[in-house]
Design a protein around this motif. Structure first.
Motif, PDB file in Angstrom:
ATOM      1  N   HIS A   1       0.826  -1.197   0.000  1.00  0.00           N
ATOM      2  CA  HIS A   1       0.000   0.000   0.000  1.00  0.00           C
ATOM      3  C   HIS A   1       0.867   1.257   0.000  1.00  0.00           C
ATOM      4  N   SER A   2       1.969   1.229   0.716  1.00  0.00           N
ATOM      5  CA  SER A   2       2.873   2.376   0.767  1.00  0.00           C
ATOM      6  C   SER A   2       3.449   2.665  -0.614  1.00  0.00           C
ATOM      7  N   ALA A   3       3.865   1.606  -1.314  1.00  0.00           N
ATOM      8  CA  ALA A   3       4.443   1.792  -2.651  1.00  0.00           C
ATOM      9  C   ALA A   3       3.416   2.372  -3.615  1.00  0.00           C
ATOM     10  N   GLN A   4       2.187   1.904  -3.526  1.00  0.00           N
ATOM     11  CA  GLN A   4       1.140   2.426  -4.404  1.00  0.00           C
ATOM     12  C   GLN A   4       0.858   3.893  -4.112  1.00  0.00           C
ATOM     13  N   ARG A   5       0.789   4.233  -2.843  1.00  0.00           N
ATOM     14  CA  ARG A   5       0.540   5.630  -2.470  1.00  0.00           C
ATOM     15  C   ARG A   5       1.690   6.525  -2.904  1.00  0.00           C
TER      16      ARG A   5
ATOM     17  N   CYS B   1       1.260   9.554  -5.459  1.00  0.00           N
ATOM     18  CA  CYS B   1       1.585  10.896  -4.973  1.00  0.00           C
ATOM     19  C   CYS B   1       2.651  11.549  -5.845  1.00  0.00           C
ATOM     20  N   THR B   2       3.673  10.776  -6.239  1.00  0.00           N
ATOM     21  CA  THR B   2       4.741  11.316  -7.079  1.00  0.00           C
ATOM     22  C   THR B   2       4.200  11.783  -8.419  1.00  0.00           C
ATOM     23  N   ARG B   3       3.385  10.944  -9.065  1.00  0.00           N
ATOM     24  CA  ARG B   3       2.812  11.330 -10.357  1.00  0.00           C
ATOM     25  C   ARG B   3       1.929  12.562 -10.215  1.00  0.00           C
ATOM     26  N   ASP B   4       1.148  12.613  -9.138  1.00  0.00           N
ATOM     27  CA  ASP B   4       0.232  13.737  -8.933  1.00  0.00           C
ATOM     28  C   ASP B   4       1.000  15.041  -8.719  1.00  0.00           C
ATOM     29  N   VAL B   5       2.034  14.984  -7.905  1.00  0.00           N
ATOM     30  CA  VAL B   5       2.813  16.189  -7.615  1.00  0.00           C
ATOM     31  C   VAL B   5       3.518  16.695  -8.870  1.00  0.00           C
ATOM     32  N   VAL B   6       4.160  15.786  -9.613  1.00  0.00           N
ATOM     33  CA  VAL B   6       4.869  16.188 -10.829  1.00  0.00           C
ATOM     34  C   VAL B   6       3.899  16.772 -11.851  1.00  0.00           C
TER      35      VAL B   6
ATOM     36  N   GLY C   1      16.357  13.399  -1.250  1.00  0.00           N
ATOM     37  CA  GLY C   1      15.821  12.360  -0.380  1.00  0.00           C
ATOM     38  C   GLY C   1      14.980  11.322  -1.093  1.00  0.00           C
ATOM     39  N   LEU C   2      14.196  11.740  -2.105  1.00  0.00           N
ATOM     40  CA  LEU C   2      13.267  10.792  -2.718  1.00  0.00           C
ATOM     41  C   LEU C   2      13.986   9.658  -3.429  1.00  0.00           C
ATOM     42  N   ASP C   3      14.904   9.995  -4.340  1.00  0.00           N
ATOM     43  CA  ASP C   3      15.563   8.931  -5.083  1.00  0.00           C
ATOM     44  C   ASP C   3      16.503   8.129  -4.180  1.00  0.00           C
ATOM     45  N   SER C   4      17.086   8.778  -3.176  1.00  0.00           N
ATOM     46  CA  SER C   4      17.941   8.047  -2.247  1.00  0.00           C
ATOM     47  C   SER C   4      17.123   7.044  -1.441  1.00  0.00           C
ATOM     48  N   SER C   5      15.922   7.455  -1.046  1.00  0.00           N
ATOM     49  CA  SER C   5      15.058   6.545  -0.290  1.00  0.00           C
ATOM     50  C   SER C   5      14.635   5.353  -1.122  1.00  0.00           C
ATOM     51  N   ILE C   6      14.303   5.611  -2.388  1.00  0.00           N
ATOM     52  CA  ILE C   6      13.892   4.519  -3.258  1.00  0.00           C
ATOM     53  C   ILE C   6      15.049   3.559  -3.510  1.00  0.00           C
TER      54      ILE C   6
END
Length: 332
Positions: free
Chosen positions: A297-301, A305-310, A327-332
């Protein structure tokens, strides 16, 4: 030495007089230089002859000329709040904000109500705008995204509808925090006729400095703009400087200048009858204490969220330059 800088703040902070570029328009020898170097931060050493040319428009002790800040099209705001029930405060506000008061800045009043006034200058690039609440209750400054009804986001309308305006005012801005996204500072009158609220969004994307000029509370995006109002020079808060050196980074209300604080992300200041109280409408600790969600569920959200923000931010601009790092790409 003729210095072209983006800000007059450092000079004024040190108590040095400032001559703006517009004061030199009568000096032909300087006009070309001012245009050529107005965008830079470099120092241009001039000959003794040039200094003599400049002397008629300079004070004896001044050897510094700064580029006119009007060359910058950066969005800026000034918000003033006072106790409308106090005759002395009303008189002080009138004296400070009188239309006939000379000003070199292209400020425009975007909202004025009982006990508050908001002014803006500069352009609104991309998604930045002044969004009005109905009935002159206040404004939301910056970029605001509203739900689009399909699980995504879109830029909010320039004027909030009456039901939304009432909900924002009745909740002291909590409606904005919970149902909208973006970077903004809101100034509005709450459902109480004698209360004015200033709210900074949780991301803290727009600066919101707070200080007092006499009986008037001032909120601004740049301290430099307050200096033109007669705020005088500021003194460094050395204890803050020491704390920053020890802690490397300090996130708090202090700013490093005595008498100047800031609203932190998600914080609101409530003004009522000459008293000011601060409270947080968004608490990251509450999010951290919430029940965890499963990885799928976290991955889907996260993907949604990423697509929506961009998509939402990208729609605000004609072209986009992407720098993917942090932070985002480092976290992924």
């Amino acid at each position: 030495v003729v210095a072209y800088e983006r800000s007059t703040f450092g000079m004024r902070l040190l108590g040095l007089p400032v001559v703006r570029e517009r004061d030199l328009q009568s000096v032909p020898q300087v006009q070309g230089d001012a245009r050529d170097h107005g965008q830079g931060d470099s120092l241009v050493r001039r000959t003794e002859d040039d200094i003599r040319v400049l002397q008629p428009v300079l004070h004896d002790e001044v050897r510094v000329v700064l580029a006119d800040p009007q060359d910058l099209s950066v969005f800026r705001y000034l918000a003033f709040v006072w106790n409308a029930a106090d005759p002395k405060d009303r008189a002080a506000a009138h004296a400070l904000l009188a239309p006939e008061r000379p000003s070199v800045e292209p400020w425009r009043t975007v909202c004025q109500g009982q006990g508050f006034q908001v002014r803006c200058a500069g352009s609104f690039d991309g998604g930045d705008a002044v969004r009005q609440l109905t009935d002159g209750r206040g404004v939301v400054l910056g970029s605001v995204f509203a739900p689009d009804g399909e699980g995504g986001s879109r830029a909010a309308a320039e004027t909030f509808e009456a039901p939304e305006s009432r909900a924002i005012c009745a909740t002291a801005g909590q409606r904005l925090i919970e149902h909208y996204r973006g970077r903004y500072v809101a100034v509005f009158r709450t459902s109480r006729a004698d209360e004015v609220c200033v709210l900074r969004d949780p991301s803290a994307g727009i600066s919101c400095y707070a200080l007092r000029l006499g009986a008037i509370d001032v909120y601004c995006s740049r301290i430099e703009d307050v200096l033109a109002l007669g705020g005088g020079a500021f003194r460094p808060d050395w204890s803050y400087v020491v704390a920053c050196l020890c802690l490397v980074r300090e996130h708090c209300r202090r700013t490093g200048l005595e008498g100047v604080s800031q609203l932190v992300g998600g914080e609101r200041a409530r003004h009522r009858n000459g008293q000011v109280s601060r409270e947080c409408g968004w608490d990251p600790l509450a999010l951290a204490a919430a029940d965890p969600i499963d990885e799928v569920h976290s991955a889907q959200r996260l993907a949604h969220c990423t697509r929506d923000v961009v998509r939402a931010w990208g729609a605000c601009y004609r072209s986009v330059l992407l720098s993917l790092s942090g932070g985002l790409d480092s976290s992924i």
